[in-house]
Design a protein around this motif. Sequence first.
Motif, PDB file in Angstrom:
ATOM      1  N   ASN A   1     -13.624 -30.852  -3.478  1.00 40.09           N
ATOM      2  CA  ASN A   1     -12.323 -30.031  -3.245  1.00 40.09           C
ATOM      3  C   ASN A   1     -11.861 -30.281  -1.772  1.00 40.09           C
ATOM      4  O   ASN A   1     -12.451 -30.036  -0.847  1.00 40.09           O
ATOM      5  CB  ASN A   1     -12.783 -28.556  -3.248  1.00 40.09           C
ATOM      6  CG  ASN A   1     -11.677 -27.532  -3.508  1.00 40.09           C
ATOM      7  OD1 ASN A   1     -10.899 -27.448  -2.426  1.00 40.09           O
ATOM      8  ND2 ASN A   1     -11.201 -26.910  -4.685  1.00 40.09           N
ATOM      9  N   PHE A   2     -10.710 -30.687  -1.725  1.00 38.13           N
ATOM     10  CA  PHE A   2     -10.278 -30.620  -0.580  1.00 38.13           C
ATOM     11  C   PHE A   2     -10.134 -29.797   0.490  1.00 38.13           C
ATOM     12  O   PHE A   2     -10.441 -30.079   1.583  1.00 38.13           O
ATOM     13  CB  PHE A   2      -8.634 -31.160  -0.594  1.00 38.13           C
ATOM     14  CG  PHE A   2      -7.635 -30.083  -0.943  1.00 38.13           C
ATOM     15  CD1 PHE A   2      -7.241 -29.470   0.525  1.00 38.13           C
ATOM     16  CD2 PHE A   2      -7.360 -29.053  -1.738  1.00 38.13           C
ATOM     17  CE1 PHE A   2      -6.300 -28.405   0.475  1.00 38.13           C
ATOM     18  CE2 PHE A   2      -6.738 -28.204  -1.769  1.00 38.13           C
ATOM     19  CZ  PHE A   2      -6.074 -27.507  -0.537  1.00 38.13           C
ATOM     20  N   ALA A   3      -9.971 -28.463  -0.113  1.00 36.19           N
ATOM     21  CA  ALA A   3     -10.059 -27.535   1.163  1.00 36.19           C
ATOM     22  C   ALA A   3     -11.723 -27.502   1.695  1.00 36.19           C
ATOM     23  O   ALA A   3     -11.785 -27.190   2.896  1.00 36.19           O
ATOM     24  CB  ALA A   3     -10.038 -26.073   0.148  1.00 36.19           C
ATOM     25  N   LEU A   4     -12.779 -27.674   1.010  1.00 36.27           N
ATOM     26  CA  LEU A   4     -13.975 -27.713   1.747  1.00 36.27           C
ATOM     27  C   LEU A   4     -13.856 -28.890   2.868  1.00 36.27           C
ATOM     28  O   LEU A   4     -14.372 -28.602   3.934  1.00 36.27           O
ATOM     29  CB  LEU A   4     -15.023 -28.002   0.732  1.00 36.27           C
ATOM     30  CG  LEU A   4     -15.381 -26.913  -0.504  1.00 36.27           C
ATOM     31  CD1 LEU A   4     -16.252 -27.249  -1.212  1.00 36.27           C
ATOM     32  CD2 LEU A   4     -15.748 -25.596   0.364  1.00 36.27           C
ATOM     33  N   PHE A   5     -13.412 -30.004   2.483  1.00 38.07           N
ATOM     34  CA  PHE A   5     -13.653 -31.338   3.397  1.00 38.07           C
ATOM     35  C   PHE A   5     -12.656 -30.838   4.500  1.00 38.07           C
ATOM     36  O   PHE A   5     -12.863 -31.370   5.755  1.00 38.07           O
ATOM     37  CB  PHE A   5     -13.322 -32.454   2.558  1.00 38.07           C
ATOM     38  CG  PHE A   5     -14.405 -32.910   1.821  1.00 38.07           C
ATOM     39  CD1 PHE A   5     -15.207 -33.506   2.265  1.00 38.07           C
ATOM     40  CD2 PHE A   5     -14.383 -32.621   0.404  1.00 38.07           C
ATOM     41  CE1 PHE A   5     -16.583 -33.778   1.574  1.00 38.07           C
ATOM     42  CE2 PHE A   5     -15.383 -32.728  -0.357  1.00 38.07           C
ATOM     43  CZ  PHE A   5     -16.561 -33.489   0.248  1.00 38.07           C
ATOM     44  N   THR A   6     -11.396 -30.139   4.243  1.00 34.84           N
ATOM     45  CA  THR A   6     -10.499 -29.822   5.332  1.00 34.84           C
ATOM     46  C   THR A   6     -11.223 -28.814   6.550  1.00 34.84           C
ATOM     47  O   THR A   6     -11.164 -29.104   7.367  1.00 34.84           O
ATOM     48  CB  THR A   6      -9.193 -29.147   5.099  1.00 34.84           C
ATOM     49  OG1 THR A   6      -8.503 -30.033   4.058  1.00 34.84           O
ATOM     50  CG2 THR A   6      -8.326 -28.692   6.002  1.00 34.84           C
ATOM     51  N   MET A   7     -12.129 -27.947   5.870  1.00 34.80           N
ATOM     52  CA  MET A   7     -12.771 -26.901   6.582  1.00 34.80           C
ATOM     53  C   MET A   7     -13.741 -27.757   7.338  1.00 34.80           C
ATOM     54  O   MET A   7     -14.062 -27.360   8.586  1.00 34.80           O
ATOM     55  CB  MET A   7     -13.369 -26.131   5.760  1.00 34.80           C
ATOM     56  CG  MET A   7     -14.368 -24.936   6.607  1.00 34.80           C
ATOM     57  SD  MET A   7     -14.881 -23.522   5.380  1.00 34.80           S
ATOM     58  CE  MET A   7     -16.273 -24.530   4.329  1.00 34.80           C
ATOM     59  N   MET A   8     -14.572 -28.581   6.725  1.00 34.92           N
ATOM     60  CA  MET A   8     -15.560 -29.526   7.510  1.00 34.92           C
ATOM     61  C   MET A   8     -15.101 -30.368   8.507  1.00 34.92           C
ATOM     62  O   MET A   8     -15.617 -30.386   9.396  1.00 34.92           O
ATOM     63  CB  MET A   8     -16.487 -30.101   6.470  1.00 34.92           C
ATOM     64  CG  MET A   8     -17.252 -29.203   5.582  1.00 34.92           C
ATOM     65  SD  MET A   8     -18.620 -30.184   4.465  1.00 34.92           S
ATOM     66  CE  MET A   8     -17.492 -30.700   3.400  1.00 34.92           C
ATOM     67  N   LEU A   9     -13.938 -30.956   8.169  1.00 36.46           N
ATOM     68  CA  LEU A   9     -13.577 -32.147   9.175  1.00 36.46           C
ATOM     69  C   LEU A   9     -12.491 -31.786  10.275  1.00 36.46           C
ATOM     70  O   LEU A   9     -12.384 -32.428  11.266  1.00 36.46           O
ATOM     71  CB  LEU A   9     -13.193 -33.327   8.216  1.00 36.46           C
ATOM     72  CG  LEU A   9     -14.241 -33.831   7.344  1.00 36.46           C
ATOM     73  CD1 LEU A   9     -13.526 -34.962   6.115  1.00 36.46           C
ATOM     74  CD2 LEU A   9     -15.211 -34.575   8.134  1.00 36.46           C
ATOM     75  N   TYR A  10     -11.752 -30.806   9.954  1.00 32.74           N
ATOM     76  CA  TYR A  10     -10.601 -30.419  11.044  1.00 32.74           C
ATOM     77  C   TYR A  10     -10.805 -30.470  12.331  1.00 32.74           C
ATOM     78  O   TYR A  10     -10.110 -31.128  13.065  1.00 32.74           O
ATOM     79  CB  TYR A  10      -9.930 -29.018  10.390  1.00 32.74           C
ATOM     80  CG  TYR A  10      -8.765 -28.799  11.441  1.00 32.74           C
ATOM     81  CD1 TYR A  10      -7.399 -29.381  11.376  1.00 32.74           C
ATOM     82  CD2 TYR A  10      -8.822 -27.686  12.357  1.00 32.74           C
ATOM     83  CE1 TYR A  10      -6.529 -29.113  12.224  1.00 32.74           C
ATOM     84  CE2 TYR A  10      -7.873 -27.402  13.506  1.00 32.74           C
ATOM     85  CZ  TYR A  10      -6.828 -28.120  13.262  1.00 32.74           C
ATOM     86  OH  TYR A  10      -5.712 -27.565  14.189  1.00 32.74           O
ATOM     87  N   PRO A  11     -11.766 -29.681  12.792  1.00 24.00           N
ATOM     88  CA  PRO A  11     -12.136 -29.882  14.064  1.00 24.00           C
ATOM     89  C   PRO A  11     -12.546 -31.182  14.709  1.00 24.00           C
ATOM     90  O   PRO A  11     -11.960 -31.459  15.805  1.00 24.00           O
ATOM     91  CB  PRO A  11     -13.466 -28.851  14.219  1.00 24.00           C
ATOM     92  CG  PRO A  11     -13.237 -28.132  13.177  1.00 24.00           C
ATOM     93  CD  PRO A  11     -12.802 -28.703  11.994  1.00 24.00           C
ATOM     94  N   TYR A  12     -13.274 -32.015  13.978  1.00 22.91           N
ATOM     95  CA  TYR A  12     -13.336 -33.424  14.135  1.00 22.91           C
ATOM     96  C   TYR A  12     -12.212 -34.070  14.407  1.00 22.91           C
ATOM     97  O   TYR A  12     -11.926 -34.945  15.219  1.00 22.91           O
ATOM     98  CB  TYR A  12     -14.313 -34.099  13.012  1.00 22.91           C
ATOM     99  CG  TYR A  12     -14.155 -35.377  13.021  1.00 22.91           C
ATOM    100  CD1 TYR A  12     -14.674 -36.210  14.016  1.00 22.91           C
ATOM    101  CD2 TYR A  12     -13.705 -36.053  11.793  1.00 22.91           C
ATOM    102  CE1 TYR A  12     -14.813 -37.663  13.682  1.00 22.91           C
ATOM    103  CE2 TYR A  12     -13.757 -37.339  11.578  1.00 22.91           C
ATOM    104  CZ  TYR A  12     -14.414 -38.030  12.811  1.00 22.91           C
ATOM    105  OH  TYR A  12     -13.998 -39.428  12.580  1.00 22.91           O
TER     106      TYR A  12
END
Length: 414
Positions: free
Chosen positions: A386-397
């Motif tokens: 799910n794109f939302a999960l990966f956005t949550m994990m990767l945005y700060p990076y």
Amino acid sequence: MNCIYKNKTAIIQYSYIYLMLSSAGMAFPAYIGNDLFIILLLLMGIYYFFFKNSLYNLQKQYTFFIGSLFFSMVLIIIGSTLSLGTALSITSILLIVYATYKIDPLHYIQRLIKLIYYISIISIILFSATSLFGFDFFSPIFPHLYPSIYRENEIYSYGGFIYRFVTLHSGRNCGPFSEPGQYQCILSVALYFTLFRTYLFNPKDRIRYLVVFFITLITTLSTSGYIGIIILIICFLLHSSKVIDKQVKYVFIIVIIGVIFFISMTKLGNDFINTAVFDKIYENGQLDLSNKSGGARTASIVGVLSTIYHHPITLFGIGYDELNNMGLEGCAGFLYLLLAIGIMPFSILFGFCFYQIFKYNKGIWDIIVRILLVINMGLGQPHIMNFALFTMMLYPYFITNSLKKTGIPYVRNC
């Protein structure tokens, strides 16, 4: 000219965001065909990934990550029933998340949350009308909406581009998605950003978002969604115990009191809690985890673990077709994906993402809340990509490693 450029950029980014949202279970992929949709995601992702200005260090690292992941899946394809389509689908999600961010890093999250906010308002209004007047109240417009066929030509739902009327879940708020579990994932991630990334929003918008997202998530009647709310509230209170502002405290107090009153004092509230919790774990007054969707989740987890124990070779990846032939339930998407693509691609995918969570965060509770939300989704829903999960994990990076290019002020531990 600068204003025109900004408006053009905003339109493009909103278009990409809508496409990402569609990938999480909306009607658009089915409307144009899932294969064509994956190709569209790949092409749109590749365009901004390779043919627009690079974000220096971030571009190099992320290219290596996606390349390694795709190559490892190709190796699995050679020796199993894992399809090239699955590999491309997984790759497309990671590409489109980065490409959408890259269009305008400064406004990416704000626009994502704003779009989810307006979709949430629409879903609350239409769901409330359905609850008050009945599902058949909207039947005159169903022939004009996009129909989703289930099995044996049975209509599963109508609509799905902005809101979806799901016959199977007529008493639950699915938003524009095919089932409540998909919607709750988007809403949980939206709440995460609203609670833990306060610097991205002005105070008034933040309060509006919190109220709407909490109400919408409650009306999904999703057990995973309710677990997500508990995770979010506990981790946020522990994270912000000394600096939490009064407005947010009031929102929490009002939401908690409102939920308690709604559940205990209204017939609709009783029906909600029965549908979301008790009907899933109780049968004839007895605790029964094999009942309904609770049983499907349990069977999926037990089935995958049993398969790994009796057939360790499945850890090298056997593809979704073989998993289906083995009769394994797919509700625990996290474990199902492990056996489908194999431990090497799985380790690259989540090893990279979890590493970024530990490296770029706002403290221990920011780390814990993100990991728990991923696990909650992964063990309770089949669609872990799910794109939302990966956005949550990767945005700060993303944001930290693109500072030089964008000129975004540096925020330590962002």
